[in-house]
Design a protein around this motif. Sequence first.
Motif, PDB file in Angstrom:
ATOM      1  N   UNK A   6      11.804  60.136  15.700  1.00  0.00           N
ATOM      2  CA  UNK A   6      11.234  61.452  16.048  1.00  0.00           C
ATOM      3  C   UNK A   6      11.943  62.586  15.315  1.00  0.00           C
ATOM      4  N   UNK A   7      13.245  62.477  15.151  1.00  0.00           N
ATOM      5  CA  UNK A   7      14.002  63.517  14.451  1.00  0.00           C
ATOM      6  C   UNK A   7      13.518  63.633  13.005  1.00  0.00           C
ATOM      7  N   UNK A   8      13.378  62.497  12.336  1.00  0.00           N
ATOM      8  CA  UNK A   8      12.940  62.506  10.936  1.00  0.00           C
ATOM      9  C   UNK A   8      11.543  63.072  10.766  1.00  0.00           C
ATOM     10  N   UNK A   9      10.652  62.732  11.668  1.00  0.00           N
ATOM     11  CA  UNK A   9       9.281  63.235  11.583  1.00  0.00           C
ATOM     12  C   UNK A   9       9.249  64.753  11.761  1.00  0.00           C
ATOM     13  N   UNK A  10      10.036  65.256  12.699  1.00  0.00           N
ATOM     14  CA  UNK A  10      10.081  66.708  12.915  1.00  0.00           C
ATOM     15  C   UNK A  10      10.700  67.399  11.701  1.00  0.00           C
ATOM     16  N   UNK A  11      11.742  66.807  11.138  1.00  0.00           N
ATOM     17  CA  UNK A  11      12.358  67.390   9.943  1.00  0.00           C
ATOM     18  C   UNK A  11      11.351  67.483   8.801  1.00  0.00           C
ATOM     19  N   UNK A  12      10.598  66.419   8.574  1.00  0.00           N
ATOM     20  CA  UNK A  12       9.585  66.454   7.513  1.00  0.00           C
ATOM     21  C   UNK A  12       8.478  67.453   7.832  1.00  0.00           C
ATOM     22  N   UNK A  40      19.723  68.953  18.573  1.00  0.00           N
ATOM     23  CA  UNK A  40      18.738  68.642  17.533  1.00  0.00           C
ATOM     24  C   UNK A  40      17.843  69.845  17.271  1.00  0.00           C
ATOM     25  N   UNK A  41      17.517  70.590  18.305  1.00  0.00           N
ATOM     26  CA  UNK A  41      16.663  71.774  18.125  1.00  0.00           C
ATOM     27  C   UNK A  41      17.339  72.795  17.203  1.00  0.00           C
ATOM     28  N   UNK A  85      15.825  74.082  13.756  1.00  0.00           N
ATOM     29  CA  UNK A  85      15.622  75.517  13.550  1.00  0.00           C
ATOM     30  C   UNK A  85      16.205  75.960  12.208  1.00  0.00           C
ATOM     31  N   UNK A  86      17.372  75.449  11.867  1.00  0.00           N
ATOM     32  CA  UNK A  86      17.982  75.780  10.570  1.00  0.00           C
ATOM     33  C   UNK A  86      17.115  75.236   9.430  1.00  0.00           C
ATOM     34  N   UNK A  87      16.602  74.029   9.600  1.00  0.00           N
ATOM     35  CA  UNK A  87      15.713  73.458   8.575  1.00  0.00           C
ATOM     36  C   UNK A  87      14.456  74.299   8.437  1.00  0.00           C
ATOM     37  N   UNK A  88      13.886  74.710   9.552  1.00  0.00           N
ATOM     38  CA  UNK A  88      12.667  75.518   9.540  1.00  0.00           C
ATOM     39  C   UNK A  88      12.905  76.882   8.912  1.00  0.00           C
ATOM     40  N   UNK A  89      14.114  77.407   9.078  1.00  0.00           N
ATOM     41  CA  UNK A  89      14.463  78.724   8.535  1.00  0.00           C
ATOM     42  C   UNK A  89      14.776  78.677   7.038  1.00  0.00           C
ATOM     43  N   UNK A  90      14.548  77.538   6.405  1.00  0.00           N
ATOM     44  CA  UNK A  90      14.757  77.424   4.962  1.00  0.00           C
ATOM     45  C   UNK A  90      15.889  76.505   4.580  1.00  0.00           C
ATOM     46  N   UNK A  91      16.553  75.916   5.549  1.00  0.00           N
ATOM     47  CA  UNK A  91      17.670  75.035   5.243  1.00  0.00           C
ATOM     48  C   UNK A  91      17.283  73.580   5.055  1.00  0.00           C
ATOM     49  N   UNK A 122      24.358  76.172   5.450  1.00  0.00           N
ATOM     50  CA  UNK A 122      24.558  76.119   6.903  1.00  0.00           C
ATOM     51  C   UNK A 122      24.109  74.751   7.427  1.00  0.00           C
ATOM     52  N   UNK A 123      22.970  74.269   6.940  1.00  0.00           N
ATOM     53  CA  UNK A 123      22.470  72.958   7.384  1.00  0.00           C
ATOM     54  C   UNK A 123      23.463  71.850   7.049  1.00  0.00           C
TER      55      UNK A 123
END
Length: 100
Positions: free
Chosen positions: A65-71, A35-36, A40-46, A14-15
Amino acid sequence: MTLLLALYLPASLVAVALYGIDKAAARRERRRIRESTLHLVALAGGWPGALLARRAFRHKTRKQPFGAILWGCVAVNVGLVAWLATAEATAGLRRLAGLG
Protein backbone atom coordinates in the motif's frame (compact mmCIF):
# COMPACT_ATOMS: atom_id res chain seq x y z
CA MET A 1 12.64 24.49 -15.32
CA THR A 2 14.65 26.33 -12.67
CA LEU A 3 11.46 26.81 -10.65
CA LEU A 4 10.91 23.05 -10.69
CA LEU A 5 14.47 22.46 -9.55
CA ALA A 6 14.08 25.09 -6.83
CA LEU A 7 11.00 23.24 -5.53
CA TYR A 8 11.91 19.61 -6.14
CA LEU A 9 15.52 19.68 -4.95
CA PRO A 10 14.88 20.87 -1.37
CA ALA A 11 11.79 18.66 -1.06
CA SER A 12 13.80 15.69 -2.33
CA LEU A 13 16.58 16.36 0.15
CA VAL A 14 14.01 16.47 2.96
CA ALA A 15 12.53 13.18 1.70
CA VAL A 16 15.94 11.49 1.67
CA ALA A 17 16.65 12.73 5.19
CA LEU A 18 13.26 11.57 6.48
CA TYR A 19 13.62 8.12 4.92
CA GLY A 20 17.10 7.80 6.43
CA ILE A 21 15.88 8.87 9.85
CA ASP A 22 12.91 6.52 9.66
CA LYS A 23 15.06 3.58 8.56
CA ALA A 24 17.47 4.19 11.46
CA ALA A 25 14.53 4.42 13.87
CA ALA A 26 13.10 1.15 12.52
CA ARG A 27 16.42 -0.62 13.07
CA ARG A 28 16.63 0.68 16.65
CA GLU A 29 12.93 0.10 17.37
CA ARG A 30 12.45 3.78 18.13
CA ARG A 31 9.67 6.19 17.34
CA ARG A 32 8.98 6.26 13.60
CA ILE A 33 8.01 8.94 11.12
CA ARG A 34 4.38 8.63 10.06
CA GLU A 35 3.79 7.24 6.59
CA SER A 36 1.43 10.15 5.94
CA THR A 37 4.35 12.53 6.56
CA LEU A 38 6.52 10.65 4.06
CA HIS A 39 3.69 10.77 1.52
CA LEU A 40 3.07 14.47 2.12
CA VAL A 41 6.72 15.28 1.42
CA ALA A 42 6.58 13.18 -1.75
CA LEU A 43 3.39 14.93 -2.83
CA ALA A 44 4.97 18.33 -2.16
CA GLY A 45 7.64 17.58 -4.78
CA GLY A 46 9.99 15.32 -2.87
CA TRP A 47 9.07 12.22 -4.83
CA PRO A 48 12.41 11.97 -6.69
CA GLY A 49 14.25 11.88 -3.35
CA ALA A 50 11.66 9.51 -1.91
CA LEU A 51 12.11 7.03 -4.76
CA LEU A 52 15.90 7.21 -4.50
CA ALA A 53 15.92 6.90 -0.71
CA ARG A 54 13.43 4.04 -0.76
CA ARG A 55 15.75 2.07 -2.99
CA ALA A 56 19.03 3.16 -1.39
CA PHE A 57 17.89 2.43 2.16
CA ARG A 58 15.77 -0.54 1.09
CA HIS A 59 13.06 1.04 3.19
CA LYS A 60 9.34 0.42 2.83
CA THR A 61 9.95 -1.69 -0.27
CA ARG A 62 7.75 -4.60 0.82
CA LYS A 63 4.81 -2.50 1.97
CA GLN A 64 2.60 -2.56 -1.09
CA PRO A 65 0.00 0.00 0.00
CA PHE A 66 2.85 2.41 0.76
CA GLY A 67 4.42 1.88 -2.67
CA ALA A 68 1.14 2.33 -4.50
CA ILE A 69 0.43 5.60 -2.69
CA LEU A 70 3.97 6.82 -3.40
CA TRP A 71 3.54 6.12 -7.11
CA GLY A 72 0.21 7.95 -6.93
CA CYS A 73 2.08 10.98 -5.57
CA VAL A 74 4.47 10.72 -8.52
CA ALA A 75 1.57 10.57 -10.99
CA VAL A 76 -0.14 13.60 -9.42
CA ASN A 77 3.11 15.61 -9.58
CA VAL A 78 3.92 14.68 -13.16
CA GLY A 79 0.33 15.36 -14.22
CA LEU A 80 0.33 18.74 -12.51
CA VAL A 81 3.62 19.75 -14.10
CA ALA A 82 2.37 18.63 -17.52
CA TRP A 83 -0.83 20.62 -17.05
CA LEU A 84 1.07 23.70 -15.87
CA ALA A 85 3.22 23.49 -19.00
CA THR A 86 0.17 24.09 -21.21
CA ALA A 87 -0.70 27.55 -22.47
CA GLU A 88 -4.27 27.16 -21.20
CA ALA A 89 -3.06 26.59 -17.63
CA THR A 90 -0.70 29.53 -17.82
CA ALA A 91 -3.47 31.81 -19.08
CA GLY A 92 -5.82 30.58 -16.34
CA LEU A 93 -3.26 31.17 -13.62
CA ARG A 94 -2.53 34.64 -14.97
CA ARG A 95 -6.27 35.44 -14.87
CA LEU A 96 -6.49 34.16 -11.28
CA ALA A 97 -3.54 36.32 -10.28
CA GLY A 98 -5.13 39.34 -11.98
CA LEU A 99 -2.28 39.67 -14.46
CA GLY A 100 -4.17 39.15 -17.63
